[in-house]
Write a protein that holds these residues in place. Sequence first.
Motif, PDB file in Angstrom:
ATOM      1  N   THR A 115      45.893  51.373  44.584  1.00  0.00           N
ATOM      2  CA  THR A 115      44.631  51.704  44.308  1.00  0.00           C
ATOM      3  C   THR A 115      44.253  51.154  42.740  1.00  0.00           C
ATOM      4  O   THR A 115      43.216  50.502  42.355  1.00  0.00           O
ATOM      5  N   GLN A 116      45.325  51.775  41.995  1.00  0.00           N
ATOM      6  CA  GLN A 116      45.188  51.132  40.517  1.00  0.00           C
ATOM      7  C   GLN A 116      45.264  49.750  40.319  1.00  0.00           C
ATOM      8  O   GLN A 116      44.229  49.364  39.464  1.00  0.00           O
ATOM      9  N   GLN A 117      46.090  49.110  40.931  1.00  0.00           N
ATOM     10  CA  GLN A 117      46.233  47.773  40.661  1.00  0.00           C
ATOM     11  C   GLN A 117      44.911  46.877  41.228  1.00  0.00           C
ATOM     12  O   GLN A 117      44.426  45.995  40.552  1.00  0.00           O
ATOM     13  N   ALA A 118      44.555  47.335  42.330  1.00  0.00           N
ATOM     14  CA  ALA A 118      43.122  46.766  43.072  1.00  0.00           C
ATOM     15  C   ALA A 118      41.948  46.779  42.093  1.00  0.00           C
ATOM     16  O   ALA A 118      41.272  46.220  41.774  1.00  0.00           O
ATOM     17  N   GLN A 119      41.867  48.002  41.318  1.00  0.00           N
ATOM     18  CA  GLN A 119      40.921  48.227  40.361  1.00  0.00           C
ATOM     19  C   GLN A 119      41.167  47.240  39.092  1.00  0.00           C
ATOM     20  O   GLN A 119      40.067  46.799  38.705  1.00  0.00           O
ATOM     21  N   GLU A 120      42.114  47.233  38.817  1.00  0.00           N
ATOM     22  CA  GLU A 120      42.519  46.333  37.701  1.00  0.00           C
ATOM     23  C   GLU A 120      42.029  45.024  37.774  1.00  0.00           C
ATOM     24  O   GLU A 120      41.411  44.199  37.133  1.00  0.00           O
ATOM     25  N   LEU A 121      42.627  44.468  39.376  1.00  0.00           N
ATOM     26  CA  LEU A 121      42.229  43.069  39.500  1.00  0.00           C
ATOM     27  C   LEU A 121      40.716  42.835  39.766  1.00  0.00           C
ATOM     28  O   LEU A 121      40.237  41.724  39.425  1.00  0.00           O
ATOM     29  N   LEU A 122      40.090  43.658  40.394  1.00  0.00           N
ATOM     30  CA  LEU A 122      38.594  43.537  40.617  1.00  0.00           C
ATOM     31  C   LEU A 122      37.957  43.642  38.951  1.00  0.00           C
ATOM     32  O   LEU A 122      36.935  43.003  38.925  1.00  0.00           O
ATOM     33  N   GLY A 123      38.602  44.394  38.091  1.00  0.00           N
ATOM     34  CA  GLY A 123      37.988  44.210  36.872  1.00  0.00           C
ATOM     35  C   GLY A 123      38.234  42.779  36.227  1.00  0.00           C
ATOM     36  O   GLY A 123      37.302  42.237  35.543  1.00  0.00           O
ATOM     37  N   ILE A 124      39.280  42.289  36.269  1.00  0.00           N
ATOM     38  CA  ILE A 124      39.847  40.797  35.784  1.00  0.00           C
ATOM     39  C   ILE A 124      38.776  39.823  36.694  1.00  0.00           C
ATOM     40  O   ILE A 124      38.467  38.992  35.838  1.00  0.00           O
ATOM     41  N   LEU A 125      38.354  39.977  37.798  1.00  0.00           N
ATOM     42  CA  LEU A 125      37.637  39.104  38.528  1.00  0.00           C
ATOM     43  C   LEU A 125      36.108  39.371  38.227  1.00  0.00           C
ATOM     44  O   LEU A 125      35.366  38.757  38.968  1.00  0.00           O
ATOM     45  N   GLY A 126      35.763  40.400  37.633  1.00  0.00           N
ATOM     46  CA  GLY A 126      34.428  40.657  37.303  1.00  0.00           C
ATOM     47  C   GLY A 126      33.560  41.383  38.145  1.00  0.00           C
ATOM     48  O   GLY A 126      32.457  41.303  38.334  1.00  0.00           O
ATOM     49  N   VAL A 127      34.046  41.947  39.190  1.00  0.00           N
ATOM     50  CA  VAL A 127      33.359  42.906  39.971  1.00  0.00           C
ATOM     51  C   VAL A 127      33.919  44.147  40.026  1.00  0.00           C
ATOM     52  O   VAL A 127      33.665  44.985  41.091  1.00  0.00           O
ATOM     53  N   ALA A 128      34.400  44.868  39.039  1.00  0.00           N
ATOM     54  CA  ALA A 128      34.586  46.191  38.873  1.00  0.00           C
ATOM     55  C   ALA A 128      33.512  47.093  39.167  1.00  0.00           C
ATOM     56  O   ALA A 128      33.620  48.407  39.640  1.00  0.00           O
ATOM     57  N   HIS A 129      32.097  46.533  39.193  1.00  0.00           N
ATOM     58  CA  HIS A 129      31.160  47.682  39.473  1.00  0.00           C
ATOM     59  C   HIS A 129      30.629  47.270  40.910  1.00  0.00           C
ATOM     60  O   HIS A 129      29.873  48.037  41.122  1.00  0.00           O
ATOM     61  N   ARG A 130      31.588  46.703  41.617  1.00  0.00           N
ATOM     62  CA  ARG A 130      31.405  46.725  43.205  1.00  0.00           C
ATOM     63  C   ARG A 130      32.462  47.361  44.077  1.00  0.00           C
ATOM     64  O   ARG A 130      32.498  47.264  45.117  1.00  0.00           O
ATOM     65  N   LEU A 131      33.086  47.980  43.298  1.00  0.00           N
ATOM     66  CA  LEU A 131      34.177  48.972  44.011  1.00  0.00           C
ATOM     67  C   LEU A 131      33.755  49.426  45.379  1.00  0.00           C
ATOM     68  O   LEU A 131      34.543  49.306  46.361  1.00  0.00           O
ATOM     69  N   GLU A 132      32.820  50.259  45.475  1.00  0.00           N
ATOM     70  CA  GLU A 132      32.589  51.077  46.538  1.00  0.00           C
ATOM     71  C   GLU A 132      31.424  50.320  47.570  1.00  0.00           C
ATOM     72  O   GLU A 132      31.210  50.931  48.523  1.00  0.00           O
ATOM     73  N   ASN A 133      31.127  49.236  47.149  1.00  0.00           N
ATOM     74  CA  ASN A 133      30.217  48.251  48.128  1.00  0.00           C
ATOM     75  C   ASN A 133      31.069  47.726  49.358  1.00  0.00           C
ATOM     76  O   ASN A 133      32.138  47.141  49.023  1.00  0.00           O
ATOM     77  N   LYS A 134      30.235  47.589  50.473  1.00  0.00           N
ATOM     78  CA  LYS A 134      30.751  47.012  51.603  1.00  0.00           C
ATOM     79  C   LYS A 134      30.659  45.643  51.266  1.00  0.00           C
ATOM     80  O   LYS A 134      29.541  45.229  50.740  1.00  0.00           O
ATOM     81  N   PRO A 135      31.167  44.680  52.075  1.00  0.00           N
ATOM     82  CA  PRO A 135      30.981  43.483  52.284  1.00  0.00           C
ATOM     83  C   PRO A 135      29.445  42.861  52.124  1.00  0.00           C
ATOM     84  O   PRO A 135      28.900  41.819  51.263  1.00  0.00           O
ATOM     85  N   ASN A 136      28.754  43.539  53.183  1.00  0.00           N
ATOM     86  CA  ASN A 136      27.216  43.019  53.413  1.00  0.00           C
ATOM     87  C   ASN A 136      26.390  43.356  52.287  1.00  0.00           C
ATOM     88  O   ASN A 136      25.369  42.926  52.311  1.00  0.00           O
TER      89      ASN A 136
END
Length: 216
Positions: A115-136
């Motif tokens: 989970t920690q690594q996933a959060q870091e990757l999503l931050g690197i990729l510029g979508v850290a603000h979308r962690l809890e959003n579903k694909p749609n």
Amino acid sequence: MISGNNIHKAYGAVQVLKGVNIDISKGEVVSIVGPSGSGKSTLLHILGTLDKPDTGAVVMNDTPISALSGRQLAAFRNKNIGFVFQFHHLLPEFSALENVCIPGWLAGRRKKEVTQQAQELLGILGVAHRLENKPNELSGGEQQRVAVARALINQPEIIFADEPTGNLDTTNARDLHQLFFDLRQRLQQTFLIVTHNEELARLSDRTLHMKDGLIV
């Protein structure tokens, strides 16, 4: 790092690959281009262990992966290979964070660590603000960034991308192109990309042209 030697593949009477040889080194960004039906995606799927060659061999870091089968093959794929596809293939019932975590959980890694690594990757990729959003609830560009994070979660040797920008508008496609090269610079990540996008192909370290089941 990964090589295919004399790869043949037929579906019925149709010869799709006719003796392909390919070598990819660590840290390279390599594109495969060619007309529809030339065998690009079939080659990508065989190198990525999603399909098997009729004859020939695929080797990654001295492991003959075309000879693996069953659980052994699935475990090798999950640990060493990441995939990015045109249509993202995110699971609609899970959040962005959960989608990224799933391959790590399947690998038996600790939930907190993944989970920690996933959060870091999503931050690197510029979508850290979308962690809890579903694909749609995500734009096409955001969905593809989540898919890239998912592909990276187990720190794979190589990422195979099949038309990764084919479903994106021009701006998001260019952003994704830049992202691949940023990841190569930051993580020494290796990419093999099947694409019709000429701009992405030009940016790559090498462009391989396929025609009638062969690299020409």
